[in-house]
Design an enzyme around this catalytic site. Sequence first.
Site: not given
Length: 453
Positions: A396, A283, A100, A299
């Site tokens: 971004h 998130k 990302e 993991d």
Amino acid sequence: MEDLQKRNDGQKQKVDKPAARTSRFPGFYKLDIWERLDKLGEWFPLTTKEKWLLKNETLKAEKADLMVENVIGVFGMPLAVALNFRINDKDWVIPMAVEETSIVAACGHIAKLVRENGSLTANASHAIMEGQVQLVKVPDIDRAVKDILEAKDRLLKLANKQDRTLVSLGGGAKDLTCRRLETASGPMLIIHLAVDVVDAMGANAVNTMVETLGPVLGEIAKGEVVLQIISNLCDKAIARARFEMDPACLGSKEMSGARVAERIIQAYHFADADPYRAATHNKGIMNGVDAVLLATGNDWRAVEAGMHAYAARTGRYRSLSSYRLENGKLIGEIEVPVAVGVVGGVTKLHPGVELILRLMGMPSRRELAEVIASVGLIQNLGALRALVTEGIQEGHMTLHARNVAYSAGAFGDAAIKVADQMIQEGRIRFDRARELVKKLIIQKQPEDGNGED
């Protein structure tokens, strides 16, 4: 546990760090990949072969075929490093595997602001993982609990016989508890086995222990054993991170640092009160956490599951981080369960993971958990700062525009031209990128034609 024994014996290739060494590499982003690898050589001695491995192929298909079933190839991910981190007065170069846009840049930028205008500290508890044994159809749960607890010492000894190496290193089964659980299937008796897994993630050790104890517990309780499995809600393996900083450095052209800090706190309060916002807020934390977990061969699915469950431990899904102003300083904190390992598993099979851990200085499990919590908090601060100022899209924009340009068929300098044009126009779309690529091709054709004449 052979790897764990070697680590304990001092064979983990600790890297001697000169006191003056710093994770500040000004202009690092301007270098090409080989130049960045050469620069990293100032932090950690990389051989030419190791540099080639990092740049080209950290995992071969033949190795991948030993890890999972039905392998047909290896799927690549960008591997980057987050710079500028100073945690507990120690500098870190932190590997991040992530696709990302802006995550690595934001993380490094905020880490720089914190180190120059405050401090970042972290601490992690012992690695206590828990396994569960589920018993149903227990005729007298109270009696069963009494009998099981009376047999606790014998049960712990039996569990520890399953992994003598772990016990020799100070780990092993440490406690056993029982609880009654009311369910749609009726009352159940759940037994928890707490295991100190030292520097391993511990899933195999814990699962072996509870599978050994299951039949014995079923016999004592006169009940039926259904599940014997590790829990990924490792609330006895908690990592905490905290920053304290002068908020003035968070200001923008349109907004003072104090106002930015106030809005960050308001954004946190929103996330803490509303699960819809909390999901996206957390998130943002995972953007940093998962990238480090993936790069270090851990993991990430287990850690994510544990963290999200921990966020809902009060009965309502809430923010994993918190923010407040105190004595004129902005303070951010995070508390999360972190189940990671630095020995065994993928670290033994994946040559890239082994090299990355050495690049980090072969951290202990506790150190890696502290790094992960710190990265999650810093990443969260970066996202909140962007959200309460210019908005998330501004940060971004440049890399996203280049990605769109690449998708439209532009490469090299042409991709940069197309991206810059789309940013200038405020139209970062695939169809616009295609139009600009076609224009560049038409402009170039006469030049090519003249060359042929």
